[in-house]
Design a protein around this motif. Structure first.
Motif, PDB file in Angstrom:
ATOM      1  N   ARG A  49      -2.406  29.127  31.160  1.00 33.82           N
ATOM      2  CA  ARG A  49      -1.783  28.660  32.397  1.00 33.82           C
ATOM      3  C   ARG A  49      -0.879  27.482  32.084  1.00 33.82           C
ATOM      4  O   ARG A  49      -0.960  26.876  31.020  1.00 33.82           O
ATOM      5  CB  ARG A  49      -2.804  28.297  33.468  1.00 33.82           C
ATOM      6  N   TYR A  67       8.361  30.217  40.119  1.00 39.05           N
ATOM      7  CA  TYR A  67       8.575  31.587  40.618  1.00 39.05           C
ATOM      8  C   TYR A  67       8.781  32.540  39.455  1.00 39.05           C
ATOM      9  O   TYR A  67       8.224  33.632  39.405  1.00 39.05           O
ATOM     10  CB  TYR A  67       9.806  31.664  41.537  1.00 39.05           C
ATOM     11  N   GLU A  70       5.627  33.015  37.095  1.00 34.22           N
ATOM     12  CA  GLU A  70       4.598  33.830  37.741  1.00 34.22           C
ATOM     13  C   GLU A  70       5.070  35.267  37.890  1.00 34.22           C
ATOM     14  O   GLU A  70       4.344  36.207  37.580  1.00 34.22           O
ATOM     15  CB  GLU A  70       4.206  33.219  39.095  1.00 34.22           C
ATOM     16  N   GLU A  71       6.293  35.424  38.374  1.00 28.72           N
ATOM     17  CA  GLU A  71       6.807  36.761  38.690  1.00 28.72           C
ATOM     18  C   GLU A  71       7.072  37.572  37.422  1.00 28.72           C
ATOM     19  O   GLU A  71       6.654  38.720  37.311  1.00 28.72           O
ATOM     20  CB  GLU A  71       8.100  36.582  39.504  1.00 28.72           C
ATOM     21  N   ALA A  73       6.597  36.531  33.965  1.00 31.62           N
ATOM     22  CA  ALA A  73       5.664  36.404  32.831  1.00 31.62           C
ATOM     23  C   ALA A  73       4.205  36.551  33.265  1.00 31.62           C
ATOM     24  O   ALA A  73       3.312  36.577  32.417  1.00 31.62           O
ATOM     25  CB  ALA A  73       5.876  35.072  32.126  1.00 31.62           C
ATOM     26  N   ARG A  74       3.952  36.639  34.576  1.00 30.41           N
ATOM     27  CA  ARG A  74       2.587  36.737  35.114  1.00 30.41           C
ATOM     28  C   ARG A  74       1.703  35.599  34.584  1.00 30.41           C
ATOM     29  O   ARG A  74       0.519  35.785  34.313  1.00 30.41           O
ATOM     30  CB  ARG A  74       1.929  38.104  34.791  1.00 30.41           C
ATOM     31  N   LEU A  75       2.300  34.420  34.442  1.00 31.52           N
ATOM     32  CA  LEU A  75       1.553  33.250  33.966  1.00 31.52           C
ATOM     33  C   LEU A  75       1.168  32.396  35.180  1.00 31.52           C
ATOM     34  O   LEU A  75       2.031  32.019  35.964  1.00 31.52           O
ATOM     35  CB  LEU A  75       2.437  32.429  33.012  1.00 31.52           C
ATOM     36  N   PRO A  76      -0.117  32.078  35.341  1.00 31.52           N
ATOM     37  CA  PRO A  76      -0.500  31.199  36.451  1.00 31.52           C
ATOM     38  C   PRO A  76       0.099  29.800  36.253  1.00 31.52           C
ATOM     39  O   PRO A  76       0.011  29.238  35.164  1.00 31.52           O
ATOM     40  CB  PRO A  76      -2.030  31.131  36.368  1.00 31.52           C
ATOM     41  N   SER A 170      10.996  31.695  30.672  1.00 29.88           N
ATOM     42  CA  SER A 170      10.229  32.715  31.405  1.00 29.88           C
ATOM     43  C   SER A 170      10.354  34.074  30.724  1.00 29.88           C
ATOM     44  O   SER A 170       9.373  34.817  30.615  1.00 29.88           O
ATOM     45  CB  SER A 170      10.711  32.811  32.856  1.00 29.88           C
ATOM     46  N   ALA A 174       7.286  35.986  29.025  1.00 29.11           N
ATOM     47  CA  ALA A 174       6.967  37.350  29.491  1.00 29.11           C
ATOM     48  C   ALA A 174       6.850  38.294  28.302  1.00 29.11           C
ATOM     49  O   ALA A 174       5.917  39.103  28.221  1.00 29.11           O
ATOM     50  CB  ALA A 174       8.047  37.838  30.452  1.00 29.11           C
ATOM     51  N   ARG A 177       3.683  37.658  26.318  1.00 27.90           N
ATOM     52  CA  ARG A 177       2.472  38.088  27.023  1.00 27.90           C
ATOM     53  C   ARG A 177       2.433  39.591  27.263  1.00 27.90           C
ATOM     54  O   ARG A 177       1.531  40.092  27.939  1.00 27.90           O
ATOM     55  CB  ARG A 177       2.362  37.349  28.362  1.00 27.90           C
ATOM     56  N   HIS A 179       4.618  41.424  29.014  1.00 25.95           N
ATOM     57  CA  HIS A 179       5.008  41.810  30.368  1.00 25.95           C
ATOM     58  C   HIS A 179       6.484  42.154  30.502  1.00 25.95           C
ATOM     59  O   HIS A 179       7.025  42.148  31.601  1.00 25.95           O
ATOM     60  CB  HIS A 179       4.675  40.696  31.360  1.00 25.95           C
TER      61      HIS A 179
END
Ligand code: M6R
Length: 364
Positions: A49, A67, A70-71, A73-76, A170, A174, A177, A179
Protein backbone atom coordinates in the motif's frame (compact mmCIF):
# COMPACT_ATOMS: atom_id res chain seq x y z
CA UNK A 1 13.23 37.35 -17.40
CA UNK A 2 9.59 37.11 -18.29
CA UNK A 3 10.22 36.69 -22.04
CA UNK A 4 7.61 39.31 -22.93
CA UNK A 5 4.89 37.85 -20.68
CA UNK A 6 3.14 40.10 -18.17
CA UNK A 7 4.07 37.98 -15.18
CA UNK A 8 6.13 34.90 -14.38
CA UNK A 9 2.87 33.06 -13.80
CA UNK A 10 1.78 33.73 -17.37
CA UNK A 11 5.15 32.64 -18.70
CA UNK A 12 5.07 29.48 -16.59
CA UNK A 13 1.52 28.67 -17.70
CA UNK A 14 2.79 28.74 -21.26
CA UNK A 15 5.49 26.23 -20.34
CA UNK A 16 2.98 23.43 -19.66
CA UNK A 17 3.51 21.73 -23.06
CA UNK A 18 7.28 21.93 -22.70
CA UNK A 19 7.52 20.59 -19.15
CA UNK A 20 5.08 17.75 -19.76
CA UNK A 21 7.19 16.78 -22.79
CA UNK A 22 10.50 17.06 -20.92
CA UNK A 23 9.20 15.04 -18.00
CA UNK A 24 7.92 12.32 -20.34
CA UNK A 25 11.27 12.20 -22.09
CA UNK A 26 12.84 11.12 -18.81
CA UNK A 27 10.30 8.40 -18.15
CA UNK A 28 9.25 6.94 -21.50
CA UNK A 29 11.60 5.00 -23.77
CA UNK A 30 10.89 6.37 -27.27
CA UNK A 31 11.87 3.11 -28.98
CA UNK A 32 9.62 0.76 -27.01
CA UNK A 33 7.07 3.40 -25.90
CA UNK A 34 7.20 1.91 -22.42
CA UNK A 35 7.55 3.68 -19.11
CA UNK A 36 11.06 3.20 -17.70
CA UNK A 37 11.55 4.59 -14.20
CA UNK A 38 14.99 5.20 -12.73
CA UNK A 39 16.28 2.25 -10.68
CA UNK A 40 14.52 2.13 -7.28
CA UNK A 41 16.05 0.60 -4.11
CA UNK A 42 12.88 -1.49 -3.60
CA UNK A 43 10.51 -3.39 -5.85
CA UNK A 44 7.16 -1.84 -6.78
CA UNK A 45 5.81 -5.39 -7.04
CA UNK A 46 6.28 -5.87 -3.27
CA UNK A 47 4.61 -2.68 -2.07
CA UNK A 48 1.28 -3.57 -0.37
CA UNK A 49 0.00 0.00 0.00
CA UNK A 50 1.05 3.61 -0.35
CA UNK A 51 0.52 6.71 1.69
CA UNK A 52 0.69 9.96 -0.23
CA UNK A 53 1.36 13.25 1.50
CA UNK A 54 2.02 16.83 0.37
CA UNK A 55 0.72 20.39 0.80
CA UNK A 56 -1.34 22.76 -1.31
CA UNK A 57 -1.24 22.14 -5.04
CA UNK A 58 1.14 19.21 -4.61
CA UNK A 59 -1.51 17.57 -2.40
CA UNK A 60 -4.11 17.94 -5.17
CA UNK A 61 -1.66 16.34 -7.60
CA UNK A 62 -1.39 13.51 -5.07
CA UNK A 63 -5.18 13.13 -5.00
CA UNK A 64 -5.18 12.60 -8.76
CA UNK A 65 -2.25 10.20 -8.35
CA UNK A 66 -4.36 8.20 -5.92
CA UNK A 67 -7.10 7.75 -8.53
CA UNK A 68 -4.54 6.38 -10.97
CA UNK A 69 -2.69 4.13 -8.52
CA UNK A 70 -5.96 2.62 -7.32
CA UNK A 71 -7.65 2.41 -10.71
CA UNK A 72 -4.77 1.31 -12.91
CA UNK A 73 -2.36 -0.37 -10.48
CA UNK A 74 -5.01 -1.63 -8.00
CA UNK A 75 -2.75 -0.38 -5.19
CA UNK A 76 -4.49 0.69 -1.97
CA UNK A 77 -3.62 4.33 -1.30
CA UNK A 78 -4.11 6.56 1.68
CA UNK A 79 -3.64 10.30 1.40
CA UNK A 80 -3.46 13.19 3.80
CA UNK A 81 -2.12 16.71 3.86
CA UNK A 82 1.37 16.71 5.32
CA UNK A 83 0.45 18.96 8.26
CA UNK A 84 -2.13 16.38 9.44
CA UNK A 85 -0.55 13.04 8.55
CA UNK A 86 1.32 12.62 11.81
CA UNK A 87 -1.73 13.11 13.98
CA UNK A 88 -3.41 10.15 12.33
CA UNK A 89 -0.37 7.97 12.91
CA UNK A 90 -1.54 5.59 10.19
CA UNK A 91 -0.72 1.90 10.75
CA UNK A 92 1.80 0.95 8.05
CA UNK A 93 3.92 -2.13 7.61
CA UNK A 94 7.53 -1.81 6.59
CA UNK A 95 7.08 -2.59 2.90
CA UNK A 96 4.61 0.26 2.46
CA UNK A 97 5.49 3.20 0.29
CA UNK A 98 5.58 6.77 1.54
CA UNK A 99 5.05 8.93 -1.53
CA UNK A 100 5.87 12.61 -1.00
CA UNK A 101 5.28 15.35 -3.52
CA UNK A 102 6.86 18.80 -3.46
CA UNK A 103 7.99 21.37 -5.97
CA UNK A 104 10.59 22.94 -3.68
CA UNK A 105 11.62 19.93 -1.60
CA UNK A 106 11.84 22.36 1.33
CA UNK A 107 8.26 22.62 2.62
CA UNK A 108 8.50 22.23 6.41
CA UNK A 109 5.23 20.31 6.81
CA UNK A 110 6.13 17.84 4.07
CA UNK A 111 9.65 17.39 5.41
CA UNK A 112 8.27 16.74 8.91
CA UNK A 113 5.84 14.18 7.47
CA UNK A 114 8.74 12.52 5.65
CA UNK A 115 10.65 12.23 8.93
CA UNK A 116 7.61 10.83 10.71
CA UNK A 117 7.13 8.22 7.98
CA UNK A 118 10.81 7.39 8.27
CA UNK A 119 10.14 6.25 11.88
CA UNK A 120 7.85 3.51 10.57
CA UNK A 121 10.58 2.36 8.17
CA UNK A 122 8.50 2.56 5.02
CA UNK A 123 10.21 3.22 1.67
CA UNK A 124 10.35 6.95 0.99
CA UNK A 125 9.87 7.99 -2.63
CA UNK A 126 9.66 11.71 -3.37
CA UNK A 127 8.42 13.48 -6.47
CA UNK A 128 10.46 16.70 -6.49
CA UNK A 129 11.20 19.56 -8.82
CA UNK A 130 14.28 20.79 -6.95
CA UNK A 131 16.49 17.73 -6.99
CA UNK A 132 19.12 19.12 -4.62
CA UNK A 133 16.79 19.82 -1.71
CA UNK A 134 16.32 18.73 1.90
CA UNK A 135 13.66 16.22 0.94
CA UNK A 136 15.85 14.78 -1.82
CA UNK A 137 18.62 14.15 0.71
CA UNK A 138 16.29 12.34 3.11
CA UNK A 139 14.44 10.17 0.58
CA UNK A 140 15.29 6.62 -0.52
CA UNK A 141 14.59 7.61 -4.11
CA UNK A 142 13.53 10.67 -6.06
CA UNK A 143 11.48 10.96 -9.21
CA UNK A 144 12.28 14.33 -10.74
CA UNK A 145 9.77 16.60 -12.38
CA UNK A 146 11.49 18.46 -15.19
CA UNK A 147 9.63 21.75 -14.81
CA UNK A 148 12.64 24.04 -14.47
CA UNK A 149 12.65 26.84 -11.89
CA UNK A 150 9.17 28.03 -10.92
CA UNK A 151 9.30 31.68 -9.85
CA UNK A 152 5.63 32.59 -9.41
CA UNK A 153 4.32 31.83 -5.91
CA UNK A 154 1.25 30.23 -7.51
CA UNK A 155 2.36 26.86 -8.80
CA UNK A 156 1.42 26.04 -12.40
CA UNK A 157 3.83 24.04 -14.51
CA UNK A 158 5.20 22.10 -11.51
CA UNK A 159 1.68 20.74 -11.02
CA UNK A 160 1.32 19.23 -14.51
CA UNK A 161 4.89 17.91 -14.26
CA UNK A 162 3.97 16.21 -10.96
CA UNK A 163 0.90 14.68 -12.60
CA UNK A 164 3.02 13.43 -15.49
CA UNK A 165 5.40 11.68 -13.08
CA UNK A 166 2.53 10.21 -11.05
CA UNK A 167 0.90 8.93 -14.25
CA UNK A 168 4.15 7.19 -15.24
CA UNK A 169 4.60 5.81 -11.72
CA UNK A 170 1.05 4.41 -11.88
CA UNK A 171 1.80 2.66 -15.18
CA UNK A 172 5.07 1.20 -13.85
CA UNK A 173 3.35 0.07 -10.63
CA UNK A 174 0.49 -1.50 -12.57
CA UNK A 175 2.93 -3.45 -14.73
CA UNK A 176 4.96 -4.59 -11.68
CA UNK A 177 1.78 -5.79 -9.96
CA UNK A 178 0.59 -7.67 -13.04
CA UNK A 179 -2.35 -5.39 -13.73
CA UNK A 180 -1.32 -4.02 -17.12
CA UNK A 181 -1.16 -5.87 -20.40
CA UNK A 182 1.10 -4.44 -23.14
CA UNK A 183 -1.83 -3.21 -25.23
CA UNK A 184 -3.26 -1.22 -22.38
CA UNK A 185 0.19 0.21 -21.58
CA UNK A 186 0.54 1.27 -25.22
CA UNK A 187 -2.87 2.97 -25.02
CA UNK A 188 -2.01 4.88 -21.83
CA UNK A 189 1.47 5.88 -22.99
CA UNK A 190 0.09 7.13 -26.32
CA UNK A 191 -2.36 9.32 -24.43
CA UNK A 192 0.53 10.76 -22.41
CA UNK A 193 2.74 11.35 -25.45
CA UNK A 194 -0.08 13.24 -27.12
CA UNK A 195 -0.38 15.66 -24.20
CA UNK A 196 2.20 18.34 -25.13
CA UNK A 197 0.30 19.03 -28.38
CA UNK A 198 -3.04 19.01 -26.60
CA UNK A 199 -1.70 21.30 -23.87
CA UNK A 200 -0.75 23.80 -26.57
CA UNK A 201 -4.34 23.58 -27.88
CA UNK A 202 -5.57 24.29 -24.34
CA UNK A 203 -3.41 27.41 -24.09
CA UNK A 204 -4.91 28.66 -27.33
CA UNK A 205 -8.28 28.98 -25.51
CA UNK A 206 -7.26 32.23 -23.82
CA UNK A 207 -10.07 34.34 -25.32
CA UNK A 208 -12.74 32.02 -23.91
CA UNK A 209 -10.91 31.95 -20.56
CA UNK A 210 -10.74 35.76 -20.47
CA UNK A 211 -14.47 36.01 -21.13
CA UNK A 212 -15.07 33.75 -18.11
CA UNK A 213 -12.63 35.80 -16.06
CA UNK A 214 -14.77 38.91 -16.53
CA UNK A 215 -17.68 37.14 -14.79
CA UNK A 216 -15.54 35.68 -11.99
CA UNK A 217 -13.77 38.98 -11.28
CA UNK A 218 -17.11 40.55 -10.28
CA UNK A 219 -17.94 37.84 -7.75
CA UNK A 220 -17.33 37.71 -4.02
CA UNK A 221 -17.66 33.93 -3.79
CA UNK A 222 -17.17 31.23 -6.38
CA UNK A 223 -18.04 27.53 -6.23
CA UNK A 224 -15.83 25.04 -8.11
CA UNK A 225 -17.22 21.61 -8.95
CA UNK A 226 -15.77 18.39 -10.36
CA UNK A 227 -16.22 14.64 -10.03
CA UNK A 228 -13.69 11.81 -9.86
CA UNK A 229 -10.21 12.87 -10.94
CA UNK A 230 -11.66 16.28 -11.81
CA UNK A 231 -12.57 16.98 -8.18
CA UNK A 232 -8.90 17.73 -7.35
CA UNK A 233 -8.82 19.91 -10.49
CA UNK A 234 -11.69 21.92 -8.98
CA UNK A 235 -9.75 22.14 -5.69
CA UNK A 236 -6.67 23.37 -7.52
CA UNK A 237 -8.79 25.99 -9.31
CA UNK A 238 -10.31 27.25 -6.08
CA UNK A 239 -6.94 27.44 -4.32
CA UNK A 240 -5.35 29.31 -7.20
CA UNK A 241 -8.21 31.81 -7.37
CA UNK A 242 -7.99 32.50 -3.62
CA UNK A 243 -4.21 32.84 -3.67
CA UNK A 244 -3.85 35.45 -6.37
CA UNK A 245 -7.20 37.22 -6.80
CA UNK A 246 -8.30 37.19 -3.11
CA UNK A 247 -11.78 36.06 -4.16
CA UNK A 248 -13.28 33.43 -1.88
CA UNK A 249 -13.68 30.12 -3.64
CA UNK A 250 -14.61 26.66 -2.49
CA UNK A 251 -14.37 23.37 -4.30
CA UNK A 252 -16.91 20.60 -3.88
CA UNK A 253 -17.22 17.14 -5.34
CA UNK A 254 -20.08 17.75 -7.79
CA UNK A 255 -22.34 15.17 -6.12
CA UNK A 256 -21.79 16.69 -2.70
CA UNK A 257 -23.27 20.05 -3.70
CA UNK A 258 -26.82 18.92 -2.99
CA UNK A 259 -25.81 17.99 0.57
CA UNK A 260 -25.30 21.57 1.63
CA UNK A 261 -23.63 24.17 -0.57
CA UNK A 262 -26.60 24.20 -2.93
CA UNK A 263 -28.22 26.56 -0.44
CA UNK A 264 -25.63 29.20 -1.41
CA UNK A 265 -26.50 29.15 -5.07
CA UNK A 266 -27.93 32.24 -6.65
CA UNK A 267 -26.93 34.46 -9.54
CA UNK A 268 -24.20 36.15 -7.48
CA UNK A 269 -22.16 32.97 -6.92
CA UNK A 270 -20.74 31.77 -10.25
CA UNK A 271 -20.16 28.04 -10.57
CA UNK A 272 -16.98 26.96 -12.28
CA UNK A 273 -17.37 23.34 -13.30
CA UNK A 274 -14.92 20.87 -14.80
CA UNK A 275 -17.11 18.66 -16.97
CA UNK A 276 -15.32 17.04 -19.89
CA UNK A 277 -16.85 13.93 -21.46
CA UNK A 278 -15.58 11.18 -19.14
CA UNK A 279 -17.72 8.25 -17.94
CA UNK A 280 -18.86 10.57 -15.12
CA UNK A 281 -20.12 13.26 -17.50
CA UNK A 282 -23.86 12.53 -17.24
CA UNK A 283 -23.84 12.64 -13.47
CA UNK A 284 -21.90 15.90 -13.36
CA UNK A 285 -24.22 17.37 -15.97
CA UNK A 286 -27.28 16.58 -13.88
CA UNK A 287 -25.63 18.29 -10.87
CA UNK A 288 -25.09 21.34 -13.06
CA UNK A 289 -28.71 21.26 -14.18
CA UNK A 290 -29.78 21.33 -10.51
CA UNK A 291 -27.56 24.37 -9.96
CA UNK A 292 -28.93 26.08 -13.04
CA UNK A 293 -32.52 25.46 -11.93
CA UNK A 294 -31.67 27.46 -8.79
CA UNK A 295 -30.40 30.44 -10.71
CA UNK A 296 -26.72 29.46 -10.78
CA UNK A 297 -24.54 30.90 -13.53
CA UNK A 298 -22.53 28.08 -15.05
CA UNK A 299 -19.01 28.57 -16.37
CA UNK A 300 -17.96 25.19 -17.67
CA UNK A 301 -14.68 23.65 -18.77
CA UNK A 302 -15.50 20.78 -21.12
CA UNK A 303 -14.24 19.06 -24.26
CA UNK A 304 -15.38 18.70 -27.86
CA UNK A 305 -17.41 15.61 -26.98
CA UNK A 306 -19.23 17.28 -24.07
CA UNK A 307 -19.67 20.73 -25.61
CA UNK A 308 -23.01 20.25 -27.30
CA UNK A 309 -24.82 19.18 -24.13
CA UNK A 310 -22.95 21.67 -21.95
CA UNK A 311 -23.80 24.57 -24.27
CA UNK A 312 -27.50 24.01 -23.57
CA UNK A 313 -27.04 25.04 -19.94
CA UNK A 314 -23.76 26.96 -19.64
CA UNK A 315 -23.49 30.74 -19.73
CA UNK A 316 -19.92 30.31 -20.92
CA UNK A 317 -17.67 27.41 -21.72
CA UNK A 318 -14.09 26.60 -22.57
CA UNK A 319 -13.85 23.67 -24.97
CA UNK A 320 -10.69 21.56 -25.01
CA UNK A 321 -9.82 18.62 -27.25
CA UNK A 322 -11.33 15.32 -26.12
CA UNK A 323 -8.53 13.09 -24.83
CA UNK A 324 -8.25 9.70 -23.09
CA UNK A 325 -9.94 9.73 -19.63
CA UNK A 326 -6.60 8.88 -18.03
CA UNK A 327 -4.96 12.18 -19.04
CA UNK A 328 -8.08 14.37 -18.92
CA UNK A 329 -7.27 15.99 -15.53
CA UNK A 330 -3.77 16.96 -16.74
CA UNK A 331 -5.23 18.80 -19.70
CA UNK A 332 -8.29 20.28 -17.99
CA UNK A 333 -6.31 21.88 -15.17
CA UNK A 334 -4.44 24.15 -17.57
CA UNK A 335 -7.30 26.56 -18.45
CA UNK A 336 -8.54 26.36 -14.84
CA UNK A 337 -5.20 27.79 -13.67
CA UNK A 338 -5.33 30.30 -16.51
CA UNK A 339 -8.73 31.49 -15.31
CA UNK A 340 -7.30 32.38 -11.89
CA UNK A 341 -4.47 34.23 -13.61
CA UNK A 342 -6.79 36.29 -15.83
CA UNK A 343 -9.03 37.16 -12.88
CA UNK A 344 -6.03 38.36 -10.89
CA UNK A 345 -4.90 40.50 -13.83
CA UNK A 346 -8.37 42.08 -14.00
CA UNK A 347 -8.26 42.71 -10.25
CA UNK A 348 -4.80 44.24 -10.56
CA UNK A 349 -3.25 42.20 -7.75
CA UNK A 350 0.45 41.43 -7.41
CA UNK A 351 0.11 38.15 -9.30
CA UNK A 352 3.59 36.72 -8.79
CA UNK A 353 3.93 37.82 -5.15
CA UNK A 354 0.48 37.56 -3.55
CA UNK A 355 0.12 39.03 -0.07
CA UNK A 356 0.97 36.84 2.94
CA UNK A 357 2.39 34.01 0.80
CA UNK A 358 5.90 32.71 0.20
CA UNK A 359 7.12 30.41 -2.56
CA UNK A 360 8.18 27.80 -0.11
CA UNK A 361 6.69 27.58 3.34
CA UNK A 362 9.50 26.68 5.73
CA UNK A 363 7.59 26.84 9.01
CA UNK A 364 5.20 24.18 10.34
O1 M6R B 1 7.09 23.38 -2.71
P1 M6R B 1 5.86 22.56 -2.42
O2 M6R B 1 5.34 21.87 -3.64
O3 M6R B 1 6.06 21.58 -1.29
O4 M6R B 1 4.76 23.60 -1.97
C1 M6R B 1 3.51 23.15 -1.51
C2 M6R B 1 2.53 24.28 -1.39
O5 M6R B 1 3.00 25.25 -0.47
C3 M6R B 1 2.25 24.96 -2.74
O6 M6R B 1 1.78 24.05 -3.69
C4 M6R B 1 1.24 26.11 -2.60
O7 M6R B 1 -0.02 25.60 -2.26
C5 M6R B 1 1.22 26.91 -3.90
N1 M6R B 1 1.39 28.32 -3.62
C6 M6R B 1 0.01 26.66 -4.74
O8 M6R B 1 -0.10 27.50 -5.84
Amino acid sequence: GKDGYRHYMEKELHEHPLVIGQTLQRMVDPATRKVVLPELPFSLADVPRAVITACGSAFYAGMIGRYWLEEIARLPVDIDVASELRYRNPPLDRHSLGLLISQSGETADTLAALRALRQTAVHILSVLNVEHSSMARESDAVLGTVAGPEISVASTKAFTAQLTVLACLSIATARARGHLDPLREEELVSALLDLPTRAADALAQHDAVRAMARVVAEARDVLYLGRGSLFPVAMEGALKLKEISYIHAEAYAAGEMKHGPISLIDSSVPIVASAPHTPLFDKTLSNLQEAKARGGRLLVFTDTKGAERVSAIAEQMVVLPHVHDFVTPILQVIPVQMLAYEVAVLKGTDVDQPRNLAKSVTVE
